[in-house]
Design an enzyme around this catalytic site. Sequence first.
Site, PDB file in Angstrom:
ATOM      1  N   ASN A 156      10.489   5.759   8.473  1.00  0.00           N
ATOM      2  CA  ASN A 156      11.719   5.351   9.162  1.00  0.00           C
ATOM      3  C   ASN A 156      12.034   3.893   8.849  1.00  0.00           C
ATOM      4  OD1 ASN A 156      10.007   3.758  10.684  1.00  0.00           O
ATOM      5  ND2 ASN A 156       9.944   5.178  12.411  1.00  0.00           N
ATOM      6  N   SER A 162      17.555   9.665   3.288  1.00  0.00           N
ATOM      7  CA  SER A 162      17.712  10.575   2.160  1.00  0.00           C
ATOM      8  C   SER A 162      19.185  10.900   1.906  1.00  0.00           C
ATOM      9  CB  SER A 162      16.922  11.849   2.458  1.00  0.00           C
ATOM     10  OG  SER A 162      16.820  12.630   1.302  1.00  0.00           O
ATOM     11  N   GLN A 222      20.456  18.806   2.815  1.00  0.00           N
ATOM     12  CA  GLN A 222      20.276  17.357   2.838  1.00  0.00           C
ATOM     13  C   GLN A 222      20.522  16.809   4.233  1.00  0.00           C
ATOM     14  OE1 GLN A 222      19.103  15.391   0.346  1.00  0.00           O
ATOM     15  NE2 GLN A 222      18.918  14.091   2.124  1.00  0.00           N
ATOM     16  N   HIS A 244      17.884  16.409   7.086  1.00  0.00           N
ATOM     17  CA  HIS A 244      16.719  15.517   6.991  1.00  0.00           C
ATOM     18  C   HIS A 244      16.621  14.552   8.158  1.00  0.00           C
ATOM     19  CE1 HIS A 244      14.272  16.215   3.505  1.00  0.00           C
ATOM     20  NE2 HIS A 244      15.330  16.446   2.768  1.00  0.00           N
ATOM     21  N   GLU A 270      19.968   9.670  -4.816  1.00  0.00           N
ATOM     22  CA  GLU A 270      18.557  10.061  -4.820  1.00  0.00           C
ATOM     23  C   GLU A 270      18.423  11.451  -5.458  1.00  0.00           C
ATOM     24  OE1 GLU A 270      17.092  10.895  -0.941  1.00  0.00           O
ATOM     25  OE2 GLU A 270      14.981  10.817  -1.527  1.00  0.00           O
ATOM     26  N   HIS A 271      19.192  12.408  -4.958  1.00  0.00           N
ATOM     27  CA  HIS A 271      19.221  13.765  -5.515  1.00  0.00           C
ATOM     28  C   HIS A 271      20.611  14.028  -6.070  1.00  0.00           C
ATOM     29  CE1 HIS A 271      16.426  13.896  -1.990  1.00  0.00           C
ATOM     30  NE2 HIS A 271      15.630  14.483  -2.868  1.00  0.00           N
ATOM     31  N   ASP A 318      11.964  19.507  -3.586  1.00  0.00           N
ATOM     32  CA  ASP A 318      11.383  18.937  -2.368  1.00  0.00           C
ATOM     33  C   ASP A 318       9.963  19.443  -2.151  1.00  0.00           C
ATOM     34  OD1 ASP A 318      13.575  17.456  -1.706  1.00  0.00           O
ATOM     35  OD2 ASP A 318      14.369  18.870  -0.244  1.00  0.00           O
ATOM     36  N   GLU A 372       8.161 -26.548 -27.867  1.00  0.00           N
ATOM     37  CA  GLU A 372       8.177 -26.431 -26.400  1.00  0.00           C
ATOM     38  C   GLU A 372       7.389 -27.585 -25.772  1.00  0.00           C
ATOM     39  OE1 GLU A 372       7.241 -22.545 -24.804  1.00  0.00           O
ATOM     40  OE2 GLU A 372       9.105 -21.664 -25.512  1.00  0.00           O
ATOM     41  N   HIS A 374      -1.351 -26.203 -25.898  1.00  0.00           N
ATOM     42  CA  HIS A 374      -1.198 -24.886 -26.526  1.00  0.00           C
ATOM     43  C   HIS A 374      -1.424 -25.007 -28.039  1.00  0.00           C
ATOM     44  CE1 HIS A 374       0.394 -23.519 -22.739  1.00  0.00           C
ATOM     45  NE2 HIS A 374       0.686 -22.327 -23.217  1.00  0.00           N
TER      46      HIS A 374
END
Lengths: 438, 438
Positions: free
Chosen positions: A212, A236, A258, A261, A330-331, A367, A421, A426
């Site tokens: 949640n 969702s 859907q 959900h 999402e889907h 799912d 640089e 280095h």
Amino acid sequence: MAYLARFYDPQDEQLPSLLARNKTDSEALTEQVRSILAAVQEEGDEALFRFAKQFDKASLSELRVSEKEILDAEGRVPDDLKQALAVAYHNIKAFHARQRPGGEQLVVAPGVELSRKIVPIQRVGLYIPGGTAPLFSTTLMLAVPAQVALCPSVVLCTPPDSDGNVHPAILYAASMCGVKEIYKIGGAQAIAAMAYGTPSIEAVDKIFGPGNQYVTEAKIQVSGSCCAIDMPAGPSEVMVLASPASNPSYVASDLLSQAEHGRDSQAMLVVCAEQTQGFAFLDRVEQAMEDQLATLGRQEYLLSSLAGSRAFVHPDLKRCAALANAYAAEHLIINMNDEKTENRVLQWIVNAGSIFLGPYSCESAGDYASGTNHTLPTNGWARSYSGVSTDSFLKKITVQKLSREGLEGLAPTLLVMAQQEKLTAHRNAVAIRLGGER
Amino acid sequence: MAYLARFYDPQDEQLPSLLARNKTDSEALTEQVRSILAAVQEEGDEALFRFAKQFDKASLSELRVSEKEILDAEGRVPDDLKQALAVAYHNIKAFHARQRPGGEQLVVAPGVELSRKIVPIQRVGLYIPGGTAPLFSTTLMLAVPAQVALCPSVVLCTPPDSDGNVHPAILYAASMCGVKEIYKIGGAQAIAAMAYGTPSIEAVDKIFGPGNQYVTEAKIQVSGSCCAIDMPAGPSEVMVLASPASNPSYVASDLLSQAEHGRDSQAMLVVCAEQTQGFAFLDRVEQAMEDQLATLGRQEYLLSSLAGSRAFVHPDLKRCAALANAYAAEHLIINMNDEKTENRVLQWIVNAGSIFLGPYSCESAGDYASGTNHTLPTNGWARSYSGVSTDSFLKKITVQKLSREGLEGLAPTLLVMAQQEKLTAHRNAVAIRLGGER
């Protein structure tokens, strides 16, 4: 009855509001979660017991699920569910095993060997929400890829019921995947326990799983400071791409599946058609929704979600695909009742969590049991995130091995770049190796 | 001189403090960054011009680098640097091309086809820090994988100098990779511009690149609300695993080349040896550091970084590898002067950003031109994150296509699971397709 607000030929400037998700105000939430995280960080297990009492109405004597509870669970799962879980497990495992990457090797120049070493994340935490239904499906979706990736340490947290128990199907599904370290902890406090660790729970390296708004906010907060997360998930959502030739009952059933959900789920429909035809099709979809609704449970969620749903009609197929990309669902169900058209649309889709192609690919398949993962980016995150996969549980460590010859070959390049640089140390690390000093 | 605090046989309970990174206080930082983000979100370009004046001392008339500036840059980059960049570009591109994943396909059951569609992230933002050196190397490290991934839209932000110019080598390196949309924006305001968009700059889907603590904090803040990031990066760091047989000059040069990165860089050394031998080796390393230090620039950074550096000595090879895993270094150099030993250690390493194997694999090689990416997880994030790679610019969208036969085969499983999770609409979406209703 009109379940879906209708829009013909929506213009670009309307899209941000037409494709907007249901937003929840988050100021108070942020603070509330911050205080839960702080309590777990400061008080450890004591805070976890207190929150179990406060939020789950459970008086726990132990946080960890005992071996006996796990063993007992097997006897309490009905046989038909065991069989179903076995099929789902097989399919999810097969597809996620296919995703295991090989470590590339490349000799990019004489004496310069490059490779990637594939390593599982050492300790992962899986969160399985509680709520109205026992999410054994989510348990498989997270624990199977962890198993396929060979993560050596996997912990699962899920809220107990008010008797202090975890649903046996969740314990059974976890056992199928070899997960034995299971805690009766839910909500933001579970995320805190896994991120920071407590005397009872060793901290994890990455947290996975839906939840949640408290769980999501907690994941976001810990992800900035100490613990990686799979993605910032939200409510969702589905988008269905259809045509007047699609079966309106199928479309209706997908929107409804859907919408059930949660209260803030979102179901969107795009119909590729001229206005008159398109709106006539919407009438048939809404009639089917009305017929089906009468037979379903969770009416409260369904009606609440549908209030935020919308239908778009546009005659141009490319524009319909563009709407899907702008929404980044999402889907995404592509059900145009014409295989060639569906495949054309598929080519154009660049933003989606998971795609369901053709009239028989209902979201329920993915799912539960077809084998694809159902932990997917929501709220537009499909623009940048992939869903959970075997990759999500692996790291790729680059390795390089240069011989003296290899370094000599690269040296002119390295010396110039370091010089430009202005990084003299280095430069020195290269020069000293080739100068023969000791 | 003693540059490295020494610890023989450190115990587990000491490790959290001994392996801790240099921390900066972040309360004030969080608020400061929040206000910069809010200003850009509310005022758009106006805030960007104001911050350029305030932070970069630059009075800009345009935010975007003009085509002419990009063309002119070519003439202002010396030929030897052009040649060096060409070698680096070739190697980085070759290794990142090797990383391109194929999309898997699997028929998991008759009529149940699963696959993954590989898609580039559509619009990516690259941040190149300003500061003491023109980071053309970072430009290649971000823009090459974006090019290999075929990202259709790539934007680069980097702070201007006080004359309002961007260093020509950065413009030239960006051009090599086909990046043409370049803005003179630095700091937290650049992250805000890319995350939220302004009238001049379209928002991006994901932001990449290193930066100072303001940039990092800004990336973390936007990552929770609207825009993905590569990783929460912090100050750079190295750990060197050595033995008394290693060349102390090489080890010293690697520690120093890390230490020059910034005031808060960290250089750690683990020597696999008994105490006496190990400490004698440390004496030689410190002598070499002293000799080399005299010849180097950036003394202020070097001395500041070395103050937070530590050396550990332990006779057991496995324990030395465990220390490396506990630290989870961004750069791990395994230089034991014995190939077999080095390979054994390599097998045990599970937490590292990038590994440099053997006496000739200095970090400079990977920083610039061997082909591995130098954008790597710091601050212990190597426990859960991989470095930037071609993957970082791609999404993997799962696709499923079920035939009627496929759905029929899965149906018993789906119906039981939906029933048990009490999701009747999920059940209905399957049943209605197989019942033949219309």
